[in-house]
Design a protein around this motif. Sequence first.
Motif, mmCIF file in Angstrom:
data_model
loop_
_atom_site.group_PDB
_atom_site.id
_atom_site.type_symbol
_atom_site.label_atom_id
_atom_site.label_comp_id
_atom_site.label_asym_id
_atom_site.label_seq_id
_atom_site.Cartn_x
_atom_site.Cartn_y
_atom_site.Cartn_z
ATOM 1 N N LYS A 36 27.911 10.871 -90.476
ATOM 2 C CA LYS A 36 28.278 10.613 -91.867
ATOM 3 C C LYS A 36 28.704 11.922 -92.530
ATOM 4 N N LYS A 37 29.219 11.841 -93.736
ATOM 5 C CA LYS A 37 29.712 13.030 -94.422
ATOM 6 C C LYS A 37 28.616 14.061 -94.672
ATOM 7 N N ASN A 38 27.392 13.625 -94.885
ATOM 8 C CA ASN A 38 26.291 14.548 -95.169
ATOM 9 C C ASN A 38 25.645 15.128 -93.912
ATOM 10 N N GLY A 39 26.193 14.801 -92.721
ATOM 11 C CA GLY A 39 25.664 15.357 -91.476
ATOM 12 C C GLY A 39 24.612 14.490 -90.796
ATOM 13 N N SER A 40 24.175 13.430 -91.469
ATOM 14 C CA SER A 40 23.238 12.507 -90.839
ATOM 15 C C SER A 40 24.021 11.536 -89.964
ATOM 16 N N GLY A 41 23.311 10.697 -89.221
ATOM 17 C CA GLY A 41 24.018 9.742 -88.394
ATOM 18 C C GLY A 41 23.133 9.093 -87.356
ATOM 19 N N ASN A 174 31.361 10.047 -77.010
ATOM 20 C CA ASN A 174 32.044 9.286 -78.055
ATOM 21 C C ASN A 174 31.586 9.792 -79.413
ATOM 22 N N PHE A 175 32.535 10.123 -80.269
ATOM 23 C CA PHE A 175 32.225 10.616 -81.611
ATOM 24 C C PHE A 175 32.939 9.759 -82.647
ATOM 25 N N SER A 176 32.242 9.436 -83.726
ATOM 26 C CA SER A 176 32.836 8.717 -84.839
ATOM 27 C C SER A 176 32.508 9.461 -86.127
ATOM 28 N N PHE A 177 33.514 9.683 -86.957
ATOM 29 C CA PHE A 177 33.344 10.491 -88.164
ATOM 30 C C PHE A 177 33.751 9.723 -89.418
ATOM 31 N N ALA A 178 33.342 10.250 -90.568
ATOM 32 C CA ALA A 178 33.717 9.651 -91.851
ATOM 33 C C ALA A 178 35.130 10.051 -92.250
ATOM 34 N N SER A 179 35.618 11.158 -91.672
ATOM 35 C CA SER A 179 36.956 11.654 -91.978
ATOM 36 C C SER A 179 37.847 11.587 -90.742
ATOM 37 N N PRO A 180 39.159 11.496 -90.920
ATOM 38 C CA PRO A 180 40.077 11.463 -89.781
ATOM 39 C C PRO A 180 40.014 12.755 -88.971
ATOM 40 N N VAL A 181 40.298 12.648 -87.694
ATOM 41 C CA VAL A 181 40.303 13.795 -86.796
ATOM 42 C C VAL A 181 41.695 14.400 -86.748
ATOM 43 N N LYS A 182 41.756 15.719 -86.901
ATOM 44 C CA LYS A 182 43.040 16.421 -86.872
ATOM 45 C C LYS A 182 43.421 16.844 -85.465
ATOM 46 N N GLY A 194 40.194 4.955 -82.604
ATOM 47 C CA GLY A 194 39.414 4.355 -83.676
ATOM 48 C C GLY A 194 40.229 4.062 -84.915
ATOM 49 N N LYS A 195 39.607 3.314 -85.829
ATOM 50 C CA LYS A 195 40.250 2.924 -87.070
ATOM 51 C C LYS A 195 40.645 4.147 -87.884
ATOM 52 N N LYS A 196 41.922 4.259 -88.181
ATOM 53 C CA LYS A 196 42.485 5.390 -88.923
ATOM 54 C C LYS A 196 42.169 6.719 -88.227
ATOM 55 N N SER A 219 35.462 21.395 -79.535
ATOM 56 C CA SER A 219 35.522 21.640 -80.983
ATOM 57 C C SER A 219 36.456 20.601 -81.585
ATOM 58 N N ILE A 220 35.972 19.923 -82.620
ATOM 59 C CA ILE A 220 36.746 18.861 -83.249
ATOM 60 C C ILE A 220 37.016 19.246 -84.696
ATOM 61 N N VAL A 221 38.282 19.301 -85.033
ATOM 62 C CA VAL A 221 38.698 19.676 -86.393
ATOM 63 C C VAL A 221 38.999 18.405 -87.185
ATOM 64 N N LEU A 222 38.293 18.244 -88.304
ATOM 65 C CA LEU A 222 38.484 17.090 -89.155
ATOM 66 C C LEU A 222 39.462 17.421 -90.285
#
Length: 223
Positions: A36-41, A174-182, A194-196, A219-222
């Motif tokens: 999630k955006k706050n780092g929890s998940g 597998n990683f899922s984020f609140a923001s799109p991956v760059k 994934g979606k968007k 390293s994943i850049v959002l």
Amino acid sequence: MIHKKTLLSVVSRLMVVVLGISITSCLTFEESYVFKKNGSGSMKYLIDMSEIASLMKLNAESDSSGDSESLSFQDVADLLSGMDGISKVKVLDDEDKGFYGVSFDFAGITPLNQALNVLMGDEENEDFTFFSFDGNVITHNHLLATDALPPGMDDPETEEQVSGFLQQMKYKLNFSFASPVKVVYSGAESEITGKKDKAVSIETNFRTLLEDASTLNSSIVLK
């Protein structure tokens, strides 16, 4: 019981079953994270042995030594349940279907790293940093205890067979984020999905991973 050095202990036991048996089935180790955006998940760690579950069961039933022991993540789950910042711990073991694993929620990166040290750490890396955040960049460092290779790797008569089996074994992240991956930087095959485009999958085979655990470093850049 599955504990520290989980992966190698499982691989070594599998070699006892598959050596001398012609197997073309795949076996998969998989880590799945939702941030999630706050780092929890949440995190799910799953070993999929479904394609060789029947062979594993037959091997256990025919073990006359009495040393056969069922794989289980219950002890790991018990340890995780007592940790600060870790909640909703669930054992995913299903011996009949050949699935073994554990899932949990984490309140932030620090408790996540602490939990992963329980799940995958070793004596030489008791406080390993699996994940770190720096702005919009999340870095993942993979740890695999490689102080002992599965039996047969140094035996010319079985090396080819064992190597072939390890190449069929997959390790997925597998990683899922609140923001799109760059963009994704990784030594292994990766794909933004994934979606968007808010998800990333990274995969390698176990033979490559045993030779160099950093293959799954990423390293994943959002955006």
